[in-house]
Design a protein around this motif. Structure first.
Motif, PDB file in Angstrom:
ATOM      1  N   MET A   1       0.836  -1.192   0.000  1.00 21.49           N
ATOM      2  CA  MET A   1       0.000   0.000   0.000  1.00 21.49           C
ATOM      3  C   MET A   1       0.873   1.246   0.000  1.00 21.49           C
ATOM      4  O   MET A   1       1.619   1.494   0.935  1.00 21.49           O
ATOM      5  CB  MET A   1      -0.939   0.014   1.210  1.00 21.49           C
ATOM      6  CG  MET A   1      -1.961   1.142   1.122  1.00 21.49           C
ATOM      7  SD  MET A   1      -2.934   1.344   2.627  1.00 21.49           S
ATOM      8  CE  MET A   1      -4.155   0.072   2.433  1.00 21.49           C
ATOM      9  N   SER A   2       0.769   2.007  -1.068  1.00 26.55           N
ATOM     10  CA  SER A   2       1.480   3.278  -1.146  1.00 26.55           C
ATOM     11  C   SER A   2       0.602   4.340  -0.494  1.00 26.55           C
ATOM     12  O   SER A   2      -0.527   4.074  -0.090  1.00 26.55           O
ATOM     13  CB  SER A   2       1.737   3.627  -2.606  1.00 26.55           C
ATOM     14  OG  SER A   2       0.503   3.764  -3.274  1.00 26.55           O
TER      15      SER A   2
ATOM     16  N   GLY B   1      -3.320   4.199   0.102  1.00 22.46           N
ATOM     17  CA  GLY B   1      -3.969   4.507   1.376  1.00 22.46           C
ATOM     18  C   GLY B   1      -5.213   5.347   1.209  1.00 22.46           C
ATOM     19  O   GLY B   1      -6.117   5.329   2.037  1.00 22.46           O
ATOM     20  N   LYS B   2      -5.258   6.116   0.108  1.00 23.61           N
ATOM     21  CA  LYS B   2      -6.430   6.955  -0.139  1.00 23.61           C
ATOM     22  C   LYS B   2      -7.496   6.232  -0.947  1.00 23.61           C
ATOM     23  O   LYS B   2      -8.568   6.770  -1.192  1.00 23.61           O
ATOM     24  CB  LYS B   2      -6.023   8.220  -0.909  1.00 23.61           C
ATOM     25  CG  LYS B   2      -5.185   9.211  -0.135  1.00 23.61           C
ATOM     26  CD  LYS B   2      -5.791   9.580   1.196  1.00 23.61           C
ATOM     27  CE  LYS B   2      -7.040  10.424   1.083  1.00 23.61           C
ATOM     28  NZ  LYS B   2      -7.608  10.711   2.416  1.00 23.61           N
ATOM     29  N   ALA B   3      -7.162   5.020  -1.413  1.00 23.16           N
ATOM     30  CA  ALA B   3      -8.096   4.313  -2.286  1.00 23.16           C
ATOM     31  C   ALA B   3      -9.290   3.800  -1.492  1.00 23.16           C
ATOM     32  O   ALA B   3      -9.189   3.486  -0.311  1.00 23.16           O
ATOM     33  CB  ALA B   3      -7.383   3.151  -2.965  1.00 23.16           C
TER      34      ALA B   3
ATOM     35  N   PRO C   1      -4.496  -6.097  -2.953  1.00 21.43           N
ATOM     36  CA  PRO C   1      -3.106  -6.556  -2.946  1.00 21.43           C
ATOM     37  C   PRO C   1      -2.919  -7.769  -3.846  1.00 21.43           C
ATOM     38  O   PRO C   1      -3.029  -8.905  -3.401  1.00 21.43           O
ATOM     39  CB  PRO C   1      -2.853  -6.909  -1.470  1.00 21.43           C
ATOM     40  CG  PRO C   1      -4.194  -7.241  -0.915  1.00 21.43           C
ATOM     41  CD  PRO C   1      -5.223  -6.517  -1.724  1.00 21.43           C
TER      42      PRO C   1
ATOM     43  N   THR D   1       3.035   7.046   4.958  1.00 22.33           N
ATOM     44  CA  THR D   1       2.435   5.775   5.360  1.00 22.33           C
ATOM     45  C   THR D   1       3.041   5.208   6.652  1.00 22.33           C
ATOM     46  O   THR D   1       2.333   4.683   7.485  1.00 22.33           O
ATOM     47  CB  THR D   1       2.573   4.719   4.256  1.00 22.33           C
ATOM     48  OG1 THR D   1       3.924   4.734   3.793  1.00 22.33           O
ATOM     49  CG2 THR D   1       1.637   5.000   3.117  1.00 22.33           C
TER      50      THR D   1
ATOM     51  N   TYR E   1       4.779  -3.543   8.634  1.00 26.07           N
ATOM     52  CA  TYR E   1       3.813  -2.721   7.899  1.00 26.07           C
ATOM     53  C   TYR E   1       2.564  -3.539   7.628  1.00 26.07           C
ATOM     54  O   TYR E   1       2.625  -4.570   6.955  1.00 26.07           O
ATOM     55  CB  TYR E   1       4.473  -2.276   6.586  1.00 26.07           C
ATOM     56  CG  TYR E   1       3.725  -1.246   5.800  1.00 26.07           C
ATOM     57  CD1 TYR E   1       3.466   0.007   6.339  1.00 26.07           C
ATOM     58  CD2 TYR E   1       3.302  -1.499   4.500  1.00 26.07           C
ATOM     59  CE1 TYR E   1       2.804   0.963   5.601  1.00 26.07           C
ATOM     60  CE2 TYR E   1       2.635  -0.541   3.758  1.00 26.07           C
ATOM     61  CZ  TYR E   1       2.391   0.684   4.313  1.00 26.07           C
ATOM     62  OH  TYR E   1       1.730   1.637   3.582  1.00 26.07           O
ATOM     63  N   PRO E   2       1.452  -3.122   8.145  1.00 21.91           N
ATOM     64  CA  PRO E   2       0.254  -3.971   8.044  1.00 21.91           C
ATOM     65  C   PRO E   2      -0.321  -4.082   6.647  1.00 21.91           C
ATOM     66  O   PRO E   2      -1.122  -4.972   6.404  1.00 21.91           O
ATOM     67  CB  PRO E   2      -0.745  -3.283   8.985  1.00 21.91           C
ATOM     68  CG  PRO E   2      -0.255  -1.897   9.132  1.00 21.91           C
ATOM     69  CD  PRO E   2       1.219  -1.924   8.952  1.00 21.91           C
ATOM     70  N   ALA E   3       0.062  -3.192   5.739  1.00 18.71           N
ATOM     71  CA  ALA E   3      -0.595  -3.181   4.436  1.00 18.71           C
ATOM     72  C   ALA E   3       0.360  -3.582   3.326  1.00 18.71           C
ATOM     73  O   ALA E   3       0.585  -2.845   2.373  1.00 18.71           O
ATOM     74  CB  ALA E   3      -1.185  -1.796   4.153  1.00 18.71           C
ATOM     75  N   ILE E   4       0.930  -4.743   3.460  1.00 23.58           N
ATOM     76  CA  ILE E   4       1.795  -5.272   2.400  1.00 23.58           C
ATOM     77  C   ILE E   4       1.570  -6.777   2.362  1.00 23.58           C
ATOM     78  O   ILE E   4       1.262  -7.396   3.389  1.00 23.58           O
ATOM     79  CB  ILE E   4       3.269  -4.919   2.683  1.00 23.58           C
ATOM     80  CG1 ILE E   4       4.169  -5.319   1.512  1.00 23.58           C
ATOM     81  CG2 ILE E   4       3.773  -5.545   3.977  1.00 23.58           C
ATOM     82  CD1 ILE E   4       5.581  -4.759   1.617  1.00 23.58           C
ATOM     83  N   ARG E   5       1.677  -7.356   1.166  1.00 24.62           N
ATOM     84  CA  ARG E   5       1.488  -8.798   1.045  1.00 24.62           C
ATOM     85  C   ARG E   5       2.530  -9.540   1.873  1.00 24.62           C
ATOM     86  O   ARG E   5       3.675  -9.106   1.977  1.00 24.62           O
ATOM     87  CB  ARG E   5       1.632  -9.216  -0.420  1.00 24.62           C
ATOM     88  CG  ARG E   5       0.438  -8.924  -1.273  1.00 24.62           C
ATOM     89  CD  ARG E   5       0.747  -9.295  -2.705  1.00 24.62           C
ATOM     90  NE  ARG E   5       0.986 -10.734  -2.848  1.00 24.62           N
ATOM     91  CZ  ARG E   5       0.032 -11.620  -3.120  1.00 24.62           C
ATOM     92  NH1 ARG E   5      -1.218 -11.218  -3.269  1.00 24.62           N
ATOM     93  NH2 ARG E   5       0.309 -12.888  -3.252  1.00 24.62           N
TER      94      ARG E   5
END
Lengths: 184, 248, 724
Positions: free
Chosen positions: C250-251, C255-257, C262, C601, C644-648
């Motif tokens: 997540m870039s 984050g704004k999406a 993913p 982020t 980082y919680p938002a990465i595969r």
């Protein structure tokens, strides 16, 4: 060692010694205070009264006062515009620093006198717009050679005038006695 | 005289103070991208010191505005909450004010802002302790600005030194400059004539600044047009002057 | 007795001392410590205590945003956006704001330098060196490597090269590499028959599918795209638009999406085609050839996206009147990057949005341009470096780019530079290139410089953005254009004929005057001098027309597009995604306030980190701030982990921007450079497959705390709790 010293202090001679020490300290402080209130050494013994006597308006040399926060010191170019037409400029020893500065193209290092600390945001324009005259704060320059502050420029002095200026007008008083008017 | 907060309901607090402040801000979190342009703009405008990696690690960085983001859920259903720019909320009844023993943080009656009077501040840090928004920053050191970096300092803003508390001022220097200019031209300040550094920089136009006591101003219009505005920690009775729009 | 002379007495004495000091220093006028030097001559437009504002062009990246700089008594004190400039309409990004910290950076090059000599050179000698380098070498032995800005200098050197038979200057920038500009323009060329930089009208759209495009951070023209994003969400005339972001990490844009998908890295083309197929089925009619070959179920299983999700997104895309798809970022930096770009552009053809509000078009060319000139791709840089290594160049001039830092190590610029007899850098800062160069002839900082920059994309109108000095040069630097003109005059012959100008300003005036007769411009003027004056005053010249071109939709859907998965280099188990730091980008590391901006982020400041999924970290027994060794088949790096919680879970990511070994006190020795892990792998368009590596993670047992804004917010915030 320390105990004997304190014991001695309680003897009459010791008392006198303490008294003398306080007197010396006080004199040094008083002298220091006196020193700080003297007009500083300037690179040129600039005679304000002579210039005022010629009828030159304050704003001619310090035009920034009516336009913005800072009155400013005139450029050497401005000094020279008049002075290069004055015979005395070439001969007078007092004017030699000006001549040297213009010829050598080096700035004159003035020592500002009427300044406020960095945490005070003073604005000339507002004061001129409110109808204040220069001499109300800066004193009678027809009598002054090197500029000296006619009074200590501290916050009490500022506020006295502000409160007076507000008079009965509550809204004006709020504005003029607000910390944020000068400190930010 | 002072009732404890638990005695008061929000409506009573509102009645006891003035309903609307003078200056206010509207922040649209739905379009804030968290790009940090406002943070940089604020630092450049207000002569804010940078503190270096170590002090920043201790939470001593001097940002007057920061962008908060939180996480919701877990991967893969993880979501970043809308970015939340947080700065001094310029409370109508500010918790920082009554605790200052030096009267350094006082309420401006004229501009209805919370002031920080640097020359009075003695550095007790009570105000920062009492600020529910955690937006005050303290000069733990005389942070170095090697030559020639000081050339960019804004002459309209005091340069703070060690032991001084500081915070967002709503760019009061710009307020004064605009007022001074308007007065010299014999008119009132027009809405949109000037704005704060953060709002001016914001590429998304997520920050709007103006007079909340003027119903015709853009901030008042935005607050009226969109009913879902939130004032943070309003329940504490702080009467904040920054309104947040959270979602779309 | 002695114990009675304790604290209390001490305090009394100390108090007395303090009082004395206060009396001595505090009461007097502070004047004693200040000296004031008035101007000797007041410059024009300057008044005591008044600020003067100058319009110019931002040089922090190549986008070409207009700035208005507030100057006060000859010092630049604040940059603001130029409200009339069509690209940024008065807005700026963080890097534009902090450009003053470049201008007044304590680690600038102050004088012309010869390597190994302790004394600075004088400019006459420096110009002689340049003239000799031009004259005494064969034309093909002289090479110029230039950055993506400024354009006027590129034009000047191009003119010189054309006239004298020298190698045409080659342009490169790490931002261009990570944006994959070559891929974008080639994909447009393949699909529409005309290469150009696509323009995506995010503001007018209703549903935006972004395949890795980090358009809110550094991609192409972030300020203009951020304004577009505001339009997507806020426009008064339409509903709130939806942004769907497909990316493995997540870039800040992701984050704004509204929906962050993913997908497995390398499956972007497949997913785009699958969405195209599903959307085409919903729309009805014949299945376009572009999407016919893809197996939707296969795409779903390979990408790790649920079929329902694909169907739901395809439904949104097909049923929306303003559907838009954007390719970019890491999705293009893979072995199949060109296919990704083609597949995503084909989605736009399906949506039939070409040239429409909220659709795709080809960016407006700058007023004096007839075709888009992209910077060199990494592949072209590889050829260039091979020529260098082969001793083809005797002299290499470098301006506006820092190849020792911006190019991946594996391309071998460093060793190839040893085979160039003379490396001459025009760097403003003491960067890696300046350190390696034989000579450094420092150019002015962008805010002290003349010039112009073409707006390559982001504005509707064709824009030529103008730059002028807002302050006089702070150091003994000289405009590179002036150096080149003087050196060419000195070299004589065809060199002097190529640059028959007195100075840079005359060159600019000659170039800009070609726009004099144009009717539909933002201003017109009776003569070149007046035109130039307006050009400075307004910060550029632009046409009052929409210069974007709608590509022809006809052929785009009738090409079959391969939906292969990308190939990854290396043995490791993790996909590796380097991304450009949104706050630092390629050249921000020497500005202390950019270092102190929290990453949008992660909120990390002043360092580089490795992003890792919490699940993966847990499995590997890695915690926040644990230093790990990241090994690819091109190199290895050690750096701390940020969980980082938002990465595969099968992906790790790292920002690009730090890891300088020179570049001043704020940048040097700080963090690491992910470029060191990138091998020589390219996509079909020649762009670097920077997201096409697999890496291994090894624990080191060391810890290196990262400075973060989160969880230690506020003055007393330490231990404020992990829940923040």
């Amino acid at each position: 060692m320390i105990k004997t010293f304190f014991d001695w202090l309680k003897q009459p001679m010791g008392m006198i010694a303490v008294g003398i020490a306080f007197l010396v300290l006080f004199s040094v402080a008083a002298f220091g205070l006196y020193q700080t209130q003297q007009a500083p050494e300037q690179p040129i013994q600039f005679p304000h009264k002579t210039h005022v006597a010629f009828g030159i308006q304050c704003l001619y040399c310090h035009p920034g006062a009516s336009k913005g926060p800072s009155a400013g010191i005139p450029t050497q170019e401005k000094c020279w515009a008049c002075h290069n037409q004055i015979q005395k400029t070439q001969t007078s020893a007092l004017l030699a620093p000006l001549k040297d500065a213009v010829i050598g193209n080096t700035p004159i290092q003035w020592v500002p006198v009427a300044i406020v600390p960095d945490f005070v945001q003073f604005n000339h324009r507002a004061h001129i717009a409110a109808g204040r005259n220069c001499e109300e704060c800066h004193g009678d320059l027809t009598q002054m050679t090197i500029y000296e502050n006619p009074q200590v420029m501290n916050m009490g002095w500022c506020l006295n005038c502000h409160v007076e200026a507000a008079g009965e007008d509550q809204e004006k008083l709020i504005k003029l006695s607000d910390c944020g008017t000068c400190h930010y | 005289m002072m009732a404890t907060l638990s005695d008061l309901k929000i409506s009573e607090v509102k009645l006891s103070g003035k309903e609307a402040g003078k200056w206010g801000m509207v922040i649209d979190q739905d379009i804030c991208t968290g790009c940090q342009a406002c943070v940089a703009a604020c630092a450049m405008e207000n002569n804010i010191s940078f503190v270096g990696e170590e002090d920043a690690g201790y939470g001593r960085s001097m940002h007057w505005i920061r962008i908060e983001r939180f996480w919701e859920g877990e991967y893969p259903e993880v979501k970043m909450t809308p970015n939340q720019p947080m700065m001094c909320q310029q409370c109508g009844q500010a918790p920082c004010e009554p605790v200052c023993p030096a009267f350094a943080t006082v309420h401006s009656m004229a501009e209805e802002l919370n002031l920080q009077v640097y020359n009075r501040c003695v550095g007790t840090r009570y105000c920062a302790n009492n600020c529910p928004y955690q937006v005050r920053s303290f000069n733990w050191r005389d942070y170095e600005r090697p030559e020639p970096l000081p050339n960019q300092l804004n002459p309209d803003v005091t340069v703070r030194r060690r032991g001084i508390m500081e915070k967002c001022t709503f760019c009061i220097q710009r307020i004064h400059r605009a007022q001074d200019q308007a007065k010299a031209e014999g008119r009132e300040v027009v809405d949109g004539e000037f704005t704060t550094a953060c709002a001016q920089a914001c590429p998304a136009s997520a920050i709007t600044f103006g007079r909340t006591d003027d119903p015709a101003s853009l901030v008042s219009q935005l607050m009226k047009r969109r009913s879902h505005g939130v004032k943070h920690l309003e329940e504490l009775g702080t009467l904040p002057n920054v309104t947040y729009f959270k979602g779309g | 007795m002695s114990e009675q002379f304790s604290r209390r007495d001490f305090l009394k004495l100390a108090g007395l001392g303090a009082a004395t000091t206060a009396v001595l220093t505090g009461c007097g006028p502070a004047s004693r410590y200040v000296k004031r030097e008035p101007y000797m001559e007041m410059p024009e437009y300057t008044a005591t205590g008044q600020s003067t504002y100058y319009a110019t062009t931002c040089r922090e990246c190549a986008a070409g945003c207009g700035l208005v700089v507030r100057t006060h008594q000859g010092r630049a004190i604040k940059t603001e956006g130029n409200a009339n400039h069509p690209l940024n309409l008065g807005k700026t990004c963080a890097r534009g704001q902090a450009s003053l910290q470049g201008l007044y950076n304590p680690d600038r090059v102050t004088d012309p330098i010869k390597a190994g000599s302790p004394l600075p050179m004088d400019w006459d000698a420096a110009i002689q060196v340049v003239a000799d380098a031009l004259k005494n070498n064969k034309p093909e032995e002289v090479a110029f490597l230039m950055g993506m800005a400024p354009d006027h200098l590129f034009d000047l050197v191009s003119d010189l090269a054309k006239e004298t038979g020298m190698n045409a200057p080659i342009r490169f920038g790490a931002l261009g590499m990570f944006e994959a500009r070559a891929t974008l323009s080639q994909a447009a060329g393949n699909l529409f028959g005309e290469a150009g930089l696509p323009y995506f009208d995010v503001g007018g759209a209703q549903v935006v599918l972004s395949f890795g495009a980090n358009f809110l951070e550094t991609w192409l023209s972030p300020v203009s795209y951020t304004r577009g994003f505001t339009g997507l969400r806020e426009a008064q005339t339409k509903q709130r638009g939806t942004l769907v972001q497909f990316e493995a990490r997540m870039s800040a844009t992701g984050g704004k999406a509204d929906e962050w998908i993913p997908l497995r890295p390398g499956t972007e083309a497949l997913v785009a085609l699958a969405i195209g197929k599903l959307a085409a089925e919903i729309k009805g009619g014949a299945m376009p050839r572009a999407f016919a070959g893809v197996d939707v179920l296969d795409a779903a299983s390979k990408s790790g996206i649920k079929l329902e999700t694909l169907e739901h997104i395809a439904g949104m895309f097909a049923n929306s009147a303003g559907a838009l798809a954007i390719p970019g970022g890491a999705a293009l930096g893979q072995s199949n990057g060109l296919e990704v770009a083609e597949a995503v552009l084909a989605l736009n053809a399906l949506a039939d949005n070409f040239g429409k509000p909220g659709g795709m078009s080809i960016s407006a060319l700058a007023p004096d341009q007839t075709e888009y000139h992209r910077p060199a791709s990494a592949k072209e840089m590889q050829d260039f470096i091979q020529k260098m290594a082969g001793g083809k160049f005797k002299v290499l001039f470098v301006h506006g780019v820092n190849p020792f830092f911006e190019l991946p190590n594996s391309l071998g610029f460093h060793s190839a530079s040893k085979n160039v007899a003379q490396l001459i850098s025009f760097s403003t800062f003491r960067d890696e290139t300046a350190r390696e160069a034989n000579y450094v002839f420092p150019d002015h900082h962008g805010l002290e410089a003349w010039g112009y920059q073409r707006v390559a994309t982001g504005a509707m109108q064709p824009v030529l953005s103008g730059a002028q000095p807002v302050v006089s040069p702070f150091y003994n630097t000289r405009a590179t254009a002036d150096v080149m003109i003087a050196a060419a005059q000195l070299a004589g012959g065809s060199f002097a004929q190529a640059l028959p100008y007195a100075d840079e300003v005359e060159f600019l005036q000659t170039k800009v005057a070609s726009l004099l007769g144009e009717a539909d411009g933002s201003f017109s003027a009776p003569n070149p001098q007046t035109f130039m004056a307006y050009f400075q005053q307004y910060g550029g010249w632009w046409r009052n027309m929409d210069g974007r071109v709608a590509p022809s939709a006809s052929g785009a859907l009738n090409r079959s597009i391969k939906g292969d998965m990308a190939e990854f280099a290396g043995e490791g188990e993790f996909f590796f995604i380097p991304f450009v730091s949104p706050t630092l980008a390629e050249a921000g590391a020497n500005k202390p306030w950019l270092q102190e901006l929290p990453d949008p982020t992660t909120t990390v400041m002043w360092n580089t980190w490795l992003e890792m999924n919490p699940e993966t970290a847990h499995e590997l027994h890695i915690e926040n701030d644990d230093v790990v060794r990241v090994v690819s088949d091109a190199g290895a790096l050690e750096l701390p982990v940020y969980v980082y919680p938002a990465i595969r879970p099968d992906t790790v990511a790292m920002p690009f921007g730090q890891g300088h070994t020179a570049y001043g006190r704020y940048a040097e020795g700080r963090g690491v450079n992910p470029n060191d892990l990138l091998g020589q792998h390219f996509n079909e368009a020649g762009d670097l497959a920077f997201a096409g590596m697999k890496v291994k993670i090894e624990k080191t047992g060391k810890k290196r705390p990262l400075s973060r804004l989160e969880s230690i917010m506020g003055v007393y915030g330490e231990g404020l709790g992990e829940e923040h």
